[in-house]
Design a protein around this motif. Structure first.
Motif, short mmCIF file in Angstrom:
data_model
loop_
_atom_site.label_atom_id
_atom_site.label_comp_id
_atom_site.label_asym_id
_atom_site.label_seq_id
_atom_site.Cartn_x
_atom_site.Cartn_y
_atom_site.Cartn_z
N UNK A 1 -8.75 -13.35 -39.62
CA UNK A 1 -8.41 -14.45 -40.52
C UNK A 1 -9.46 -14.59 -41.61
N UNK A 2 -9.04 -15.21 -42.71
CA UNK A 2 -9.95 -15.58 -43.78
C UNK A 2 -10.13 -17.09 -43.79
N UNK A 3 -11.30 -17.53 -44.27
CA UNK A 3 -11.50 -18.97 -44.45
C UNK A 3 -10.40 -19.52 -45.35
N UNK A 4 -9.89 -20.67 -45.01
CA UNK A 4 -8.77 -21.36 -45.69
C UNK A 4 -7.41 -20.91 -45.19
N UNK A 5 -7.37 -19.99 -44.23
CA UNK A 5 -6.10 -19.63 -43.59
C UNK A 5 -5.66 -20.76 -42.66
N UNK A 6 -4.33 -20.87 -42.49
CA UNK A 6 -3.77 -21.77 -41.50
C UNK A 6 -3.47 -21.03 -40.21
N UNK A 7 -3.72 -21.67 -39.06
CA UNK A 7 -3.49 -21.05 -37.76
C UNK A 7 -2.64 -22.01 -36.93
N UNK A 8 -1.60 -21.50 -36.28
CA UNK A 8 -0.77 -22.30 -35.38
C UNK A 8 -0.68 -21.61 -34.02
N UNK A 9 -0.09 -22.33 -33.05
CA UNK A 9 0.12 -21.78 -31.70
C UNK A 9 -1.19 -21.37 -31.02
N UNK A 10 -2.23 -22.15 -31.26
CA UNK A 10 -3.51 -21.92 -30.59
C UNK A 10 -3.44 -22.47 -29.17
N UNK A 11 -3.77 -21.63 -28.18
CA UNK A 11 -3.72 -22.03 -26.78
C UNK A 11 -5.08 -21.81 -26.12
N UNK A 12 -5.52 -22.77 -25.30
CA UNK A 12 -6.79 -22.61 -24.62
C UNK A 12 -7.21 -23.86 -23.88
N UNK A 13 -8.45 -23.86 -23.44
CA UNK A 13 -9.01 -24.98 -22.68
C UNK A 13 -10.16 -25.61 -23.45
N UNK A 14 -10.57 -26.78 -23.00
CA UNK A 14 -11.68 -27.50 -23.62
C UNK A 14 -12.93 -27.40 -22.77
N UNK A 15 -14.07 -27.37 -23.46
CA UNK A 15 -15.36 -27.35 -22.77
C UNK A 15 -16.38 -28.04 -23.66
N UNK A 16 -17.58 -28.22 -23.13
CA UNK A 16 -18.66 -28.80 -23.91
C UNK A 16 -19.93 -28.02 -23.64
N UNK A 17 -20.66 -27.73 -24.72
CA UNK A 17 -21.93 -27.02 -24.56
C UNK A 17 -22.92 -27.62 -25.54
N UNK A 18 -24.06 -28.07 -25.02
CA UNK A 18 -25.08 -28.65 -25.88
C UNK A 18 -24.61 -29.88 -26.62
N UNK A 19 -23.68 -30.61 -26.02
CA UNK A 19 -23.15 -31.80 -26.66
C UNK A 19 -22.05 -31.52 -27.66
N UNK A 20 -21.68 -30.25 -27.79
CA UNK A 20 -20.67 -29.84 -28.78
C UNK A 20 -19.36 -29.54 -28.07
N UNK B 1 -13.34 -25.37 -28.06
CA UNK B 1 -12.02 -24.93 -27.64
C UNK B 1 -12.12 -23.46 -27.28
N UNK B 2 -11.78 -23.11 -26.03
CA UNK B 2 -11.90 -21.73 -25.55
C UNK B 2 -10.50 -21.10 -25.57
N UNK B 3 -10.21 -20.21 -26.51
CA UNK B 3 -8.85 -19.68 -26.61
C UNK B 3 -8.50 -18.76 -25.45
N UNK B 4 -7.24 -18.79 -25.07
CA UNK B 4 -6.79 -17.95 -23.96
C UNK B 4 -5.96 -16.76 -24.43
N UNK B 5 -5.49 -16.78 -25.67
CA UNK B 5 -4.69 -15.68 -26.20
C UNK B 5 -4.76 -15.68 -27.72
N UNK B 6 -4.32 -14.59 -28.29
CA UNK B 6 -4.32 -14.46 -29.75
C UNK B 6 -3.13 -15.24 -30.33
N UNK B 7 -3.38 -16.10 -31.33
CA UNK B 7 -2.27 -16.90 -31.87
C UNK B 7 -1.40 -16.15 -32.88
#
Length: 267
Positions: A53-72, A75-81
């Protein structure tokens, strides 16, 4: 914003709307995406996303789980969108104050923002990787951190002041904001003005100006000072200087001896 409210318990989430890519780096396959309501960091260390992808591209159908590291939040993706759903989008950063960013950090984390009239304490030194630089707007302070690797402003001089487009990001040691590239740091040119200093010795009867009248203190010159001029002989001594806008301390001195003892002062 709904995604950021999700649970970090392994639940699989699917981003149904379109999110825009604001920044990416090869480190851990990281990408920052956002929609109209919020932003989030994609941490793809496993390489699930194979599409380029390039910056300013739109992405849909993103699938994954949530996590936190260092207070941040991440989103951990599980497959290519798949292929970008749009390209060449315009992303306008949200203008926020430094105080608002600092006090309501979670509202802006991972979202492209713009902070106006930021002053850098370490102006004149060069930016280095992984370093926190104190910045302030008025009495409000916050750290600008060079979090992103291999950005083009590393090794360049730190400005006195700038309007800064940045992505807020956090670590265990605090909350920061980081510019994506040099174009995100809009240098502010100090405003200048032509100032004429005048002292009227006609109002000082008996004062001997034979040793000259000097302006003291401008730009820290408390030594011999800057000589003033009375070419027209009207006893009004003048000196015009171009100065940055701001506050200055100065005095008029009769004489040019750097030993000020016994000399007469006009303030």
């Amino acid at each position: 914003a709904d995604l950021r409210a999700g649970a970090m318990d392994g639940t699989l989430y699917r981003l149904t709307g379109e999110a825009l890519l604001t920044y990416q780096q090869s480190f851990r396959g990281q990408k920052y995406i956002q929609d109209a309501s919020a932003g989030i960091l994609i941490d793809d260390n496993a390489g699930a996303i194979t599409t380029t992808y390039d910056v300013n591209d739109g992405i849909t159908n993103m699938t994954g789980t949530l996590a936190e590291f260092g207070g941040m939040m991440e989103f951990i993706p599980s497959q290519d969108p798949g292929a970008a759903s749009s390209t060449g989008n315009t992303i306008t950063p949200q203008v926020v104050t430094l105080a608002d960013l600092k006090n309501n950090f979670e509202d802006y984390e991972s979202e492209l923002v713009k902070i106006m009239s930021v002053a850098f304490t370490d102006a004149g030194a060069n930016f280095s990787n992984g370093t926190v630089y104190e910045t302030h707007v008025g009495n409000d302070t916050m750290g600008f951190r060079t979090t992103f690797f291999s950005v083009d402003y590393i090794g360049t001089p730190i400005p006195d002041s700038a309007n800064v487009v940045a992505i807020p990001n956090s670590r265990n040691d605090g909350d920061y904001y980081t510019a994506r590239d040099a174009a995100d740091i809009e240098l502010l040119i100090p405003q200048t003005a032509s100032v004429t200093f005048m002292v009227n010795l006609a109002q000082q009867p008996g004062l001997d100006a034979g040793l000259g009248i000097n302006l003291m203190g401008i730009n820290g010159n408390w030594g011999l000072g800057d000589a003033m001029d009375d070419t027209d002989g009207d006893l009004v001594y003048e000196l015009t200087m171009v100065l940055d806008t701001g506050d200055y301390e100065f005095k008029f001195r009769n004489g040019n001896d750097d030993n000020v003892g016994g000399l007469e002062w006009e303030t």
